[in-house]
Motif scaffolding. Structure first.
Motif, mmCIF file in Angstrom:
data_model
loop_
_atom_site.group_PDB
_atom_site.id
_atom_site.type_symbol
_atom_site.label_atom_id
_atom_site.label_comp_id
_atom_site.label_asym_id
_atom_site.label_seq_id
_atom_site.Cartn_x
_atom_site.Cartn_y
_atom_site.Cartn_z
ATOM 1 N N GLN A 1 53.962 48.526 32.584
ATOM 2 C CA GLN A 1 52.883 48.610 31.938
ATOM 3 C C GLN A 1 51.800 49.419 32.695
ATOM 4 O O GLN A 1 51.581 49.273 33.987
ATOM 5 C CB GLN A 1 52.510 47.407 31.285
ATOM 6 C CG GLN A 1 53.425 46.946 30.348
ATOM 7 C CD GLN A 1 52.761 45.776 29.553
ATOM 8 O OE1 GLN A 1 52.160 44.761 30.181
ATOM 9 N NE2 GLN A 1 53.020 45.714 28.239
ATOM 10 N N ASP B 1 48.430 49.765 27.960
ATOM 11 C CA ASP B 1 49.306 48.796 27.239
ATOM 12 C C ASP B 1 48.254 47.387 27.182
ATOM 13 O O ASP B 1 48.613 46.959 26.129
ATOM 14 C CB ASP B 1 50.535 48.450 28.021
ATOM 15 C CG ASP B 1 51.487 49.620 27.918
ATOM 16 O OD1 ASP B 1 51.889 50.317 27.061
ATOM 17 O OD2 ASP B 1 51.666 50.133 29.089
ATOM 18 N N GLY C 1 49.406 47.371 21.522
ATOM 19 C CA GLY C 1 49.026 46.826 22.732
ATOM 20 C C GLY C 1 48.021 45.519 22.806
ATOM 21 O O GLY C 1 47.938 45.211 21.602
#
Ligand SMILES: C[S@@+](CC[C@H](N)C(=O)[O-])C[C@H]1O[C@@H](n2cnc3c(N)ncnc32)[C@H](O)[C@@H]1O
Length: 268
Positions: free
Chosen positions: A43, A107, A136
């Protein structure tokens, strides 16, 4: 909700912040924030108002390999310490109301113990959502209200009695986002969908009540606002009001309650 307190400190106070505040208080909360945000390998994560970078440093091992971690803060002193402690991470200077990233860059957008210092919290949350990718997460930690703080309540009352309005403004701001219902209204008002809420009973651990007083003053904007007499009176006052939380060996374990909130970034 507005504040004029932006927690802006000198380089020296930022060093004190990293050496004293972070191990005593903030290191405990960073993994909880990473957990509620569900940070995982690969991420890209933004640590907003990163200070000296404890959240960024905590999530870095979790994103591994292809992941990316960036810390952003308004304060050059905080960023200088963050760069010194973790030179391999990415650190950027920036204001939460105009983050230096294109839409949908991250994210997860994390913000620990800083929302209360933003002059327009709704605008700040909208900006955090803008740089988050649709679907997200934006996740926050804030201290609970002062009336829910059995150790900090008496400490703040004493410090304000000693130091007056100069201390009052800063010391009140710490708890300004602590009303959970109001906090959730602010988050949803910024267009985010709350997915998880947690209230955590943490512990601020210092070698002594004196050490808590020293940290609260020298690692914060208070250092520049107190006379030597006021500072001395706050240290001796701390010994008295924090006695119930002080062990036989003199160490302090002060309860510190806070809220963690995770929210989903909407699709445009
Ligand atoms: C109490 S510190 C928290 C730092 C860090 N998140 C931690 O957990 O240690 C608050 C931070 O908010 C930052 N800050 C305040 N206003 C800001 C703004 N408008 N934009 C970006 N950072 C801001 C301050 O510079 C400071 O580093």
């Amino acid at each position: 909700m507005t504040t004029t307190e932006g927690f802006q400190v000198s380089l020296d106070a930022a060093e004190q912040y990293e050496a004293r505040f972070v191990p005593a208080i903030f290191a405990e909360w960073a993994p909880l924030l990473a957990d509620i945000a569900g940070v995982r390998a690969g991420q890209s994560v933004l640590d907003v108002a990163c200070g000296t970078g404890i959240v960024a440093r905590t999530v870095a091992p979790r994103v591994t390999g292809t992941g990316r971690v960036v810390g952003v803060d308004l304060n050059d002193g905080m960023l200088a310490v963050a760069r010194r402690v973790a030179p391999d991470l990415e650190w950027r200077q920036g204001d939460v109301t105009a983050l230096p990233f294109v839409d949908g860059s991250f994210d997860a957008v994390l913000c620990q113990m800083a929302l209360m210092f933003f002059p327009d919290r709704t605008a700040a949350l909208r900006e955090m959502a803008r740089v988050g990718r649709p679907g997200g997460v934006v996740a926050l930690t804030v201290p609970a209200s002062l009336d829910a703080q059995p150790a900090y309540g008496p400490f703040v009352e004493m410090a304000v009695r000693v130091a007056g309005a100069e201390a009052l403004s800063l010391l009140n701001t710490y708890w300004a986002c602590g009303d959970l219902r109001e906090l959730l209204n602010t988050v949803t008002g910024a267009g985010l969908a709350v997915t998880e809420i947690r209230t955590h009973a943490g512990t601020a651990r210092f070698d002594s009540p004196d050490e808590l007083a020293l940290t609260e003053v020298e690692a914060s904007p208070l250092a520049a606002r107190l006379t030597r007499e006021q500072y001395g009176a706050i240290r001796s006052g701390a010994r008295k009001v924090l006695a119930p939380f002080t062990g036989p060996d003199g160490t302090l374990a002060a309860p510190l309650h806070g809220h963690l909130v995770a929210a989903r970034v909407p699709s445009p």
